[in-house]
Motif scaffolding. Structure first.
Motif, PDB file in Angstrom:
ATOM      1  N   LYS A   2      90.613  63.216  40.075  1.00  0.00           N
ATOM      2  CA  LYS A   2      90.457  64.049  38.888  1.00  0.00           C
ATOM      3  C   LYS A   2      89.268  64.987  39.075  1.00  0.00           C
ATOM      4  CE  LYS A   2      92.470  61.193  35.222  1.00  0.00           C
ATOM      5  NZ  LYS A   2      92.196  60.543  33.920  1.00  0.00           N
ATOM      6  N   ILE A   3      89.514  66.262  38.823  1.00  0.00           N
ATOM      7  CA  ILE A   3      88.493  67.287  39.010  1.00  0.00           C
ATOM      8  C   ILE A   3      88.346  68.070  37.709  1.00  0.00           C
ATOM      9  CG2 ILE A   3      87.833  69.341  40.317  1.00  0.00           C
ATOM     10  CD1 ILE A   3      89.790  68.282  42.528  1.00  0.00           C
ATOM     11  N   LEU A   4      87.129  68.232  37.256  1.00  0.00           N
ATOM     12  CA  LEU A   4      86.868  69.039  36.068  1.00  0.00           C
ATOM     13  C   LEU A   4      86.274  70.374  36.512  1.00  0.00           C
ATOM     14  CD1 LEU A   4      85.389  67.896  32.693  1.00  0.00           C
ATOM     15  CD2 LEU A   4      84.499  69.944  33.792  1.00  0.00           C
ATOM     16  N   HIS A   5      86.911  71.458  36.089  1.00  0.00           N
ATOM     17  CA  HIS A   5      86.510  72.818  36.472  1.00  0.00           C
ATOM     18  C   HIS A   5      85.807  73.480  35.295  1.00  0.00           C
ATOM     19  CE1 HIS A   5      88.130  77.161  37.463  1.00  0.00           C
ATOM     20  NE2 HIS A   5      86.810  77.102  37.463  1.00  0.00           N
ATOM     21  N   THR A   6      84.524  73.750  35.462  1.00  0.00           N
ATOM     22  CA  THR A   6      83.724  74.502  34.499  1.00  0.00           C
ATOM     23  C   THR A   6      82.943  75.545  35.286  1.00  0.00           C
ATOM     24  OG1 THR A   6      81.918  74.378  32.866  1.00  0.00           O
ATOM     25  CG2 THR A   6      81.885  72.780  34.637  1.00  0.00           C
ATOM     26  N   SER A   7      82.452  76.585  34.623  1.00  0.00           N
ATOM     27  CA  SER A   7      81.706  77.609  35.362  1.00  0.00           C
ATOM     28  C   SER A   7      80.887  78.469  34.406  1.00  0.00           C
ATOM     29  CB  SER A   7      82.660  78.508  36.171  1.00  0.00           C
ATOM     30  OG  SER A   7      83.394  79.363  35.315  1.00  0.00           O
ATOM     31  N   ASP A   8      80.135  79.395  34.999  1.00  0.00           N
ATOM     32  CA  ASP A   8      79.417  80.433  34.244  1.00  0.00           C
ATOM     33  C   ASP A   8      78.578  79.852  33.116  1.00  0.00           C
ATOM     34  OD1 ASP A   8      80.459  83.292  35.240  1.00  0.00           O
ATOM     35  OD2 ASP A   8      82.103  81.858  35.360  1.00  0.00           O
ATOM     36  N   TRP A   9      77.737  78.894  33.478  1.00  0.00           N
ATOM     37  CA  TRP A   9      76.865  78.297  32.480  1.00  0.00           C
ATOM     38  C   TRP A   9      75.838  79.305  31.985  1.00  0.00           C
ATOM     39  CZ3 TRP A   9      75.445  72.855  34.921  1.00  0.00           C
ATOM     40  CH2 TRP A   9      76.606  72.070  34.973  1.00  0.00           C
ATOM     41  N   HIS A  10      75.349  80.160  32.862  1.00  0.00           N
ATOM     42  CA  HIS A  10      74.361  81.187  32.485  1.00  0.00           C
ATOM     43  C   HIS A  10      73.183  80.577  31.725  1.00  0.00           C
ATOM     44  CE1 HIS A  10      76.405  84.877  33.782  1.00  0.00           C
ATOM     45  NE2 HIS A  10      77.527  84.271  33.456  1.00  0.00           N
ATOM     46  N   ILE A  11      72.674  79.475  32.239  1.00  0.00           N
ATOM     47  CA  ILE A  11      71.564  78.804  31.558  1.00  0.00           C
ATOM     48  C   ILE A  11      70.363  79.745  31.498  1.00  0.00           C
ATOM     49  CG2 ILE A  11      69.976  76.854  31.637  1.00  0.00           C
ATOM     50  CD1 ILE A  11      72.161  75.261  33.047  1.00  0.00           C
ATOM     51  N   GLY A  12      69.808  79.874  30.300  1.00  0.00           N
ATOM     52  CA  GLY A  12      68.676  80.767  30.081  1.00  0.00           C
ATOM     53  C   GLY A  12      69.061  82.091  29.463  1.00  0.00           C
ATOM     54  N   ARG A  13      70.347  82.312  29.221  1.00  0.00           N
ATOM     55  CA  ARG A  13      70.779  83.579  28.633  1.00  0.00           C
ATOM     56  C   ARG A  13      70.367  83.649  27.167  1.00  0.00           C
ATOM     57  NH1 ARG A  13      76.103  86.671  30.470  1.00  0.00           N
ATOM     58  NH2 ARG A  13      75.936  88.543  29.211  1.00  0.00           N
ATOM     59  N   THR A  14      70.123  84.865  26.700  1.00  0.00           N
ATOM     60  CA  THR A  14      69.880  85.089  25.278  1.00  0.00           C
ATOM     61  C   THR A  14      71.059  85.858  24.689  1.00  0.00           C
ATOM     62  OG1 THR A  14      68.671  87.139  25.714  1.00  0.00           O
ATOM     63  CG2 THR A  14      67.380  85.095  25.552  1.00  0.00           C
ATOM     64  N   PHE A  15      71.201  85.782  23.374  1.00  0.00           N
ATOM     65  CA  PHE A  15      72.297  86.436  22.675  1.00  0.00           C
ATOM     66  C   PHE A  15      71.685  87.365  21.635  1.00  0.00           C
ATOM     67  CE2 PHE A  15      75.776  86.289  19.400  1.00  0.00           C
ATOM     68  CZ  PHE A  15      76.733  86.924  20.175  1.00  0.00           C
ATOM     69  N   HIS A  16      71.665  88.663  21.931  1.00  0.00           N
ATOM     70  CA  HIS A  16      70.997  89.638  21.059  1.00  0.00           C
ATOM     71  C   HIS A  16      69.572  89.186  20.749  1.00  0.00           C
ATOM     72  CE1 HIS A  16      74.538  92.175  20.261  1.00  0.00           C
ATOM     73  NE2 HIS A  16      75.214  91.051  20.344  1.00  0.00           N
ATOM     74  N   ASP A  48      77.138  81.313  38.810  1.00  0.00           N
ATOM     75  CA  ASP A  48      76.380  81.703  37.619  1.00  0.00           C
ATOM     76  C   ASP A  48      75.922  80.470  36.846  1.00  0.00           C
ATOM     77  OD1 ASP A  48      76.465  84.337  38.257  1.00  0.00           O
ATOM     78  OD2 ASP A  48      77.947  84.924  36.758  1.00  0.00           O
ATOM     79  N   VAL A  49      75.277  79.589  37.572  1.00  0.00           N
ATOM     80  CA  VAL A  49      74.660  78.420  36.942  1.00  0.00           C
ATOM     81  C   VAL A  49      73.541  78.892  36.021  1.00  0.00           C
ATOM     82  CG1 VAL A  49      73.388  76.281  37.344  1.00  0.00           C
ATOM     83  CG2 VAL A  49      75.253  76.955  38.890  1.00  0.00           C
ATOM     84  N   PHE A  50      72.712  79.795  36.549  1.00  0.00           N
ATOM     85  CA  PHE A  50      71.642  80.397  35.759  1.00  0.00           C
ATOM     86  C   PHE A  50      72.014  81.830  35.394  1.00  0.00           C
ATOM     87  CE2 PHE A  50      69.307  77.215  38.325  1.00  0.00           C
ATOM     88  CZ  PHE A  50      68.740  76.473  37.288  1.00  0.00           C
ATOM     89  N   ASP A  51      71.293  82.382  34.420  1.00  0.00           N
ATOM     90  CA  ASP A  51      71.575  83.757  34.007  1.00  0.00           C
ATOM     91  C   ASP A  51      70.751  84.772  34.774  1.00  0.00           C
ATOM     92  OD1 ASP A  51      73.012  85.527  32.130  1.00  0.00           O
ATOM     93  OD2 ASP A  51      70.994  86.050  31.477  1.00  0.00           O
TER      94      ASP A  51
END
Length: 398
Positions: A2-16, A48-51
């Motif tokens: 079993k494999i779980l696929h996640t991506s683009d965490w962009h840890i540290g991103r701000t939203f506006h 894109d683990v980090f932003d």
């Protein structure tokens, strides 16, 4: 397996301008909970683990915590760098981390050297293709001409296929790649990776492997049955407000790709785009559902409101963006057409009306006096061109 696929965490991103670390923590905690609930063997994170290339200390701590929770839940982890990541920083200590079940691929040299894991059916080879900037990696990949995303990815996949060919025929394969594949739909919150106007690659570039876990696009989507984007765990633009964030659960059987199941992630905080006057937004019951959402407000007041964000945040504490929309039907003809044949005083009054509202009698008197003073100071050689510029300056100050 079993494999779980996640991506683009962009840890540290701000939203506006709003810090999203708390939202990201909740979403990544949910991923770890899924690992435990579904007895996941491997979690893949294609980029894109980090932003940003130099993440903050808080972002690094959150990433470390997320990896620890996923590993404690029972899964090994395979990660590649994306176009937002610094390969050197993300890959620091990779060989040491691999001993603990965290496999990080950030260099071209590692493309044909998979992390191999086994289940009751045999081996599964996980190949990590980091984000490939064509000009930076073409030489190392042996691409002599036609440097593009397609050409360097083709060369990278050539290394993957060559390694697979040397392995037992029963070996199954998973490729992680960070790219814009033809057929994928962007959300608007992704950073462009175009080079010379061409940033896409064909899905056919990934032929010959059992599953391709893609990163870069932020909504979960299927390009082909075995080629998919998981999207980001939380939304990063109001264009994503209708997207339900999710992960893909992949099961490999003895023959390769078996079942693929979408599992929705919990909504950490909703997004709403609201339209109306400030008074309507602050009092109308039909907007009650958005009170705890991130809010983008389109204001329709006939006069541009003053300090509207402060008023909105009394009801919508997470309001992050607003714009004033000129009421329909107002004259928005070109400025040049408005000034021909008109006096300086009339131009100033019209400008202030367009930008704000009609000036009061007292304001008109002040504007007229300012225009007269500005005109009196002009050198006689520039008297024909100066009034319009002076009028605009006075009007903006008013």
């Amino acid at each position: 397996m079993k494999i779980l696929h996640t991506s683009d965490w962009h840890i540290g991103r701000t939203f506006h301008g709003v810090d999203l670390l708390a939202d990201q923590r909740r979403a990544l905690d949910a991923v770890a909970d899924m690992v435990a609930e579904h007895a996941v063997d491997v979690v893949v994170v294609p980029g894109d683990v980090f932003d940003r290339a130099v993440p903050s200390a808080d972002a690094v701590r959150l990433c470390t915590s997320a990896f620890e929770r996923i590993r404690a839940a029972g899964a090994r982890i395979v990660v590649t760098s994306g176009n937002h990541d610094s390969p050197a920083r993300l890959g620091a200590g990779a060989s040491f981390a691999a001993a603990g079940g965290l496999h990080v691929f950030t260099t071209v040299a590692e493309v044909g050297e998979p992390a191999v894991m086994s289940d009751e059916h045999g081996d599964v080879a996980f190949y990590g293709i980091p984000y490939l900037e064509p000009d930076a990696v073409a030489r190392e990949l042996g691409v002599v001409s036609g440097r593009s995303h397609a050409s360097v990815l083709d060369a990278a996949m050539g290394r993957v296929r060559a390694d697979l060919a040397r392995r037992d025929a029963s070996t199954r394969s998973v490729v992680l790649a960070h790219a814009f594949v033809v057929g994928g739909e962007a959300t608007g919150s992704e950073r462009s990776i175009s080079v010379g106007g061409v940033e896409t690659v064909a899905a056919g570039a990934f032929s010959g492997v059992d599953y391709v876990a893609l990163g870069h696009l932020h909504s979960p989507q299927e390009v082909e049955p075995h080629v998919r984007y998981s999207g980001s765990p939380v939304p990063y633009s109001f264009g994503e407000r209708t997207h339900r964030k999710a992960v893909w659960m992949i099961e490999l059987d003895a023959d390769g790709l078996g079942d693929v199941t979408r599992i929705d992630l919990p909504v950490v905080r909703g997004l709403s785009v609201l339209e109306g006057t400030v008074d309507e937004l602050c009092s109308d019951a039909r907007f009650a559902a958005a009170e705890e959402h991130y809010v983008s407000a389109v204001l329709t007041d006939p006069i541009r409101p003053v300090d509207a964000m402060r008023a909105l945040r009394r009801r919508f504490p997470h309001a992050v963006h607003l714009e004033w929309q000129r009421p329909a039907g107002e004259d928005v003809s070109r400025y040049r057409d408005k000034v021909i044949g008109r006096s300086d005083a009339a131009i100033v009054r019209s400008f202030v009306t367009d930008m704000r509202s009609a000036p009061s009698d007292r304001e008109c008197a002040l504007l007229d006096a300012a225009v007269e003073a500005a005109a009196a100071q002009q050198d006689s050689s520039t008297v024909d061109t100066a009034p319009a510029a002076a009028a605009e300056t006075v009007a903006m100050s008013a």
